[in-house]
Write an enzyme that holds these catalytic residues in place. Structure first.
Site, mmCIF file in Angstrom:
data_model
loop_
_atom_site.group_PDB
_atom_site.id
_atom_site.type_symbol
_atom_site.label_atom_id
_atom_site.label_comp_id
_atom_site.label_asym_id
_atom_site.label_seq_id
_atom_site.Cartn_x
_atom_site.Cartn_y
_atom_site.Cartn_z
ATOM 1 N N LYS A 65 31.317 -15.853 38.964
ATOM 2 C CA LYS A 65 32.508 -16.016 39.670
ATOM 3 C C LYS A 65 33.620 -15.995 38.637
ATOM 4 C CE LYS A 65 35.536 -18.266 41.904
ATOM 5 N NZ LYS A 65 36.882 -17.236 42.802
ATOM 6 N N HIS A 106 45.478 13.902 51.058
ATOM 7 C CA HIS A 106 44.937 14.316 49.568
ATOM 8 C C HIS A 106 43.702 13.882 49.462
ATOM 9 C CE1 HIS A 106 49.630 14.989 49.009
ATOM 10 N NE2 HIS A 106 49.753 14.549 49.601
ATOM 11 N N TRP A 130 22.904 -16.323 34.603
ATOM 12 C CA TRP A 130 23.945 -14.611 35.065
ATOM 13 C C TRP A 130 23.633 -14.050 34.079
ATOM 14 C CZ3 TRP A 130 26.539 -10.371 33.864
ATOM 15 C CH2 TRP A 130 26.636 -9.719 34.546
ATOM 16 N N CYS A 148 26.663 -17.839 33.780
ATOM 17 C CA CYS A 148 25.961 -19.236 33.410
ATOM 18 C C CYS A 148 27.042 -20.167 33.490
ATOM 19 C CB CYS A 148 25.219 -18.594 31.592
ATOM 20 S SG CYS A 148 24.292 -17.386 31.878
ATOM 21 N N ASN A 163 25.724 -20.047 27.026
ATOM 22 C CA ASN A 163 26.235 -18.856 28.024
ATOM 23 C C ASN A 163 27.160 -17.810 26.974
ATOM 24 O OD1 ASN A 163 28.954 -19.124 30.115
ATOM 25 N ND2 ASN A 163 27.762 -17.824 29.894
ATOM 26 N N GLY A 164 26.944 -16.940 27.406
ATOM 27 C CA GLY A 164 27.648 -16.146 26.760
ATOM 28 C C GLY A 164 26.594 -14.541 25.803
ATOM 29 N N ARG A 214 28.730 -19.824 38.977
ATOM 30 C CA ARG A 214 28.468 -18.925 37.589
ATOM 31 C C ARG A 214 27.489 -18.009 37.522
ATOM 32 N NH1 ARG A 214 32.418 -21.000 34.456
ATOM 33 N NH2 ARG A 214 31.804 -20.225 32.031
ATOM 34 N N GLU A 252 43.163 -4.764 48.007
ATOM 35 C CA GLU A 252 41.817 -6.809 47.908
ATOM 36 C C GLU A 252 40.750 -6.593 48.904
ATOM 37 O OE1 GLU A 252 41.306 -8.576 45.921
ATOM 38 O OE2 GLU A 252 41.235 -10.440 46.913
ATOM 39 N N GLU A 288 32.373 -6.942 48.165
ATOM 40 C CA GLU A 288 31.753 -8.119 47.160
ATOM 41 C C GLU A 288 31.016 -9.225 48.062
ATOM 42 O OE1 GLU A 288 33.659 -10.434 44.913
ATOM 43 O OE2 GLU A 288 35.396 -10.850 46.261
ATOM 44 N N LYS A 321 37.267 -7.853 48.955
ATOM 45 C CA LYS A 321 36.958 -8.583 49.486
ATOM 46 C C LYS A 321 35.659 -8.312 50.263
ATOM 47 C CE LYS A 321 38.474 -11.165 48.012
ATOM 48 N NZ LYS A 321 38.968 -11.732 46.737
HETATM 49 C C1 AGP Z 1 36.909 -11.073 43.276
HETATM 50 O O1 AGP Z 1 37.147 -11.665 44.287
HETATM 51 C C2 AGP Z 1 35.965 -11.764 42.267
HETATM 52 N N1 AGP Z 1 35.512 -12.132 42.853
HETATM 53 C C3 AGP Z 1 37.386 -11.113 40.691
HETATM 54 O O2 AGP Z 1 37.011 -9.030 41.441
HETATM 55 C C4 AGP Z 1 37.791 -11.885 39.663
HETATM 56 O O3 AGP Z 1 39.132 -11.170 40.785
HETATM 57 C C5 AGP Z 1 37.594 -10.817 38.698
HETATM 58 O O4 AGP Z 1 36.253 -11.122 38.108
HETATM 59 C C6 AGP Z 1 38.676 -12.168 37.488
HETATM 60 O O5 AGP Z 1 38.667 -12.787 37.274
HETATM 61 P P1 AGP Z 1 39.515 -14.023 36.948
HETATM 62 O O6 AGP Z 1 40.642 -14.004 38.054
HETATM 63 O O7 AGP Z 1 38.950 -14.948 36.539
HETATM 64 O O8 AGP Z 1 40.092 -13.485 35.546
#
Ligand code: AGP
Length: 615
Positions: free
Chosen positions: A610, A511, A74, A2, A100-101, A27, A488, A495, A492
């Site tokens: 984000k 395994h 959000w 948010c 927000n929260g 956000r 990673e 997501e 990527k």
């Molecule tokens: C990565 O592409 C993400 N959107 C997510 O995993 C992100 O890295 C994670 O939420 C941690 O966020 P931060 O680095 O702001 O703590």
């Protein structure tokens, strides 16, 4: 999650609010809304979905006035709907709130308020807030601004959980009250106008003069003044910080997506993170870390804690801290670590890695580590964010604002910071011979140009993506330093393109995961030159023998790989230590091009936001 904005001044509030919301849309984008004070009335406009839907609403029905609040959501409590969209109002329609929260005790509060005759229009936790303030405002004998502020202070005491709030009351039309606990809020100071926002990008077009509110603080914004208070309503003097981020950094600048722009910005972002830190003298590095050279020398153990992409950076950081600085290192996922028994004590250094500095689990883990007596250091990109305030000290990455939900430049910025830290520790601890250290220092400054070269792979990867974007599953393989990169790369892809992808240590294939392989499962093998190159090559052959389609990421000049891989993406040949920074680029491009080909919303993928400010 948010984003909130608030404005008081002489501009058309709705324009400032909408501009701010567009910059905070990363956000959350389940719904959005604004409230503007117009001739003593509160005008509310809300819409489900992206900010563009709210723009349509406002085109048909403008909201005029010079004071207002805005919100991009959000969803946590209640589905994305217009009713659940913020701002929320009290029964008298005089008080309006954006939040927000999460208010953890909202059920108790709601039933209590319902018994008192309040009626609720949404399923949100937030809606209890304007009603509580309404109750407290009723008690005020004089309807003055001071009394309204006191009503807010009393109301906040009844809330459990996390909040960043902006509040308006039509009885006090010249002020906005803002308050924070565990969620970020930044005041922007203008000329005869003031702003409040969840994050700096919303302020950048108007001002760079900011005040970061600390835990529990409340701000009262009027056109010509900003006053800050403790949660008990006592006045506090705050420092005004001038942020250095360029407003243009928060724009797309001709790129189709923020993600692409941020991928391309990596050489500069890394350069900015490195600047002044390779040959730092006179204890400057120690000052930044908030740790003396003797503490660094005697460190027995480092614990790295983070979530998501930042966790992957931590996994790579461990290799460097162990191999260069020769210090024992453990890596933890924040959401797991926070509920385990902690064995940290005053001899430990715990490092918390976060782009946003707002991730709820990382913050909770940090507080746990502090309680255990450990020294805490944040590696963070956002100035003044909650984690930077909570940690003993912060080593900033200087990547500039990252808007795309998928982390790219923040990741390589974190890697750079961890590498700098490991190299510095290696020097202080005498863990590598002097000559070797000097060579490493020379290499560090070459990283931006290696990354620049790695960016040249984009069009080749786009061509490969055209044959792959309709697949349903991907496997990413790597060993040693390239294993966290496999994680990673898979993250990527999933997501932003919603394709199922798994990252695996190549040595683990036999395994279990090898059973998955057939001609429908593309395998991305990170196989740059390293100690384990031959072993990865064998793993690729094993996958090939089972019908797998292999895309290899290999060091320039490696001809051998073309005999086993179906497709090869070359990256500059660099010493193994720096490979993660260079190899990250093709993985980002692959995910990006596949997502674009699939028509996905690259910058704002579904269900994500984000900053993850809830558990
Ligand atoms: C990565 O592409 C993400 N959107 C997510 O995993 C992100 O890295 C994670 O939420 C941690 O966020 P931060 O680095 O702001 O703590």
């Amino acid at each position: 999650m948010c984003g909130i904005v608030g404005y008081v001044g002489s501009r058309a509030a709705s324009e400032v609010l909408m501009d701010g919301l567009r910059r905070l849309e990363y956000r959350g984008y389940d719904s959005s809304g604004i409230a503007v004070l117009n001739a003593g009335d509160i005008e509310l406009r809300r819409a489900v979905g992206k900010i563009s839907n709210l723009e349509t609403v406002l085109k048909k029905n403008a909201a005029e006035g010079f004071v207002g609040l805005g919100h991009t959501r959000w969803a946590t409590h209640g589905v994305p709907s217009e009713q659940n969209a913020h701002p929320h109002m009290d029964c008298t329609k005089k008080i309006v709130v954006v939040h927000n929260g999460i208010i953890e005790n909202y059920m108790v509060l709601r039933s209590d308020l319902t018994k008192k005759g309040h009626s609720f229009a949404s399923q949100t936790d937030t809606e209890v807030i304007p009603h509580i303030i309404e109750e407290e405002w009723k008690k005020a004998k004089n309807k003055t601004e001071k009394e309204f502020f006191n009503a807010v202070v009393r109301s906040l005491k009844r809330l459990e959980g996390a909040y960043a709030l902006s509040i308006l009351c039509s009885d006090c039309p010249d002020m906005v009250v803002a308050a924070r606990r565990d969620c970020p809020l930044v005041v922007g100071i203008g000329e005869k106008e003031n702003f409040i926002a969840s994050d700096i990008p919303a302020l950048l077009p108007y001002t760079r003069k900011t005040i970061f509110l600390d835990q529990g603080e409340i701000a009262v914004l009027k056109k010509n003044s900003v006053e800050c208070f403790t949660e008990d309503g006592k006045s506090v003097k705050k420092t005004v910080t001038t942020v250095t981020w360029d407003p243009l950094q928060a724009e797309k600048s001709g790129y189709k997506h923020f993600m692409l722009k941020e991928i391309m910005e990596q050489p500069n972002a890394i350069e900015d993170t490195i600047r002044g830190r390779v040959y730092s003298k006179g204890g400057e590095f120690e000052k930044e870390l908030g740790l003396s050279a003797s503490t660094l020398k005697s460190l027995k153990r480092i614990t790295l804690v983070a979530c998501g992409t930042s966790y992957h950076a931590a996994l790579i950081g461990r290799f460097w801290l162990e191999s260069l600085a020769k210090v024992s290192c453990q890596v933890e996922i924040a959401s797991e670590f926070r509920y385990r028994t902690s064995f940290l004590d005053k001899n430990d250094l715990a490092i918390f890695i976060s782009q946003s500095g707002e991730t709820a689990d990382t913050l909770a883990a940090l507080r746990l580590a502090k309680k255990s007596g450990a020294k805490t250091l944040a590696i963070c990109n956002v100035l003044g964010s909650t984690i930077t305030n909570a940690a003993d000290s912060t080593f900033y990455t200087h990547c500039g604002p990252e808007i795309g939900v998928a982390s790219t430049k923040a990741f390589t910025g974190q890697l750079t910071a961890l590498l700098l830290l490991a190299v510095h520790l290696a020097g202080v601890r005498g863990a590598v011979p002097k000559k070797e250290l000097e060579n490493i220092q020379k290499d560090l400054v070459k990283i931006p140009s290696w990354v620049r070269e790695s960016l040249e792979s984009s069009s080749r990867i786009e061509a490969i993506a055209k044959n792959l974007y309709k697949k349903f599953h991907f496997l990413y393989l790597g060993r040693n330093l390239n294993y966290p990169l496999a994680l990673e790369g898979a993250l990527k892809l999933k997501e932003i393109s919603y394709i199922h992808a798994e990252g695996y240590p190549a040595g683990e294939m036999k395994h279990g995961p090898i059973a998955l392989i057939d001609e429908n499962m593309p395998i991305v093998a990170i196989a740059t030159q390293s100690l384990v190159y031959e072993k990865v090559l064998s793993n690729i052959q094993e996958a090939k023998a089972r019908g797998g389609f292999v895309i290899a990421i290999a060091s320039k000049g490696d001809a051998k790989i073309t005999q086993v891989a179906n497709e090869t993406i070359y990256v500059p040949s660099v010493p193994e230590t720096y490979a993660p920074l260079i190899n990250a680029i093709p993985l980002q491009f692959l995910a990006y091009h596949i997502a674009v080909l699939r028509g996905c919303d690259v910058d704002q993928p579904r269900n994500l936001a984000k900053s993850v400010t809830v558990e």
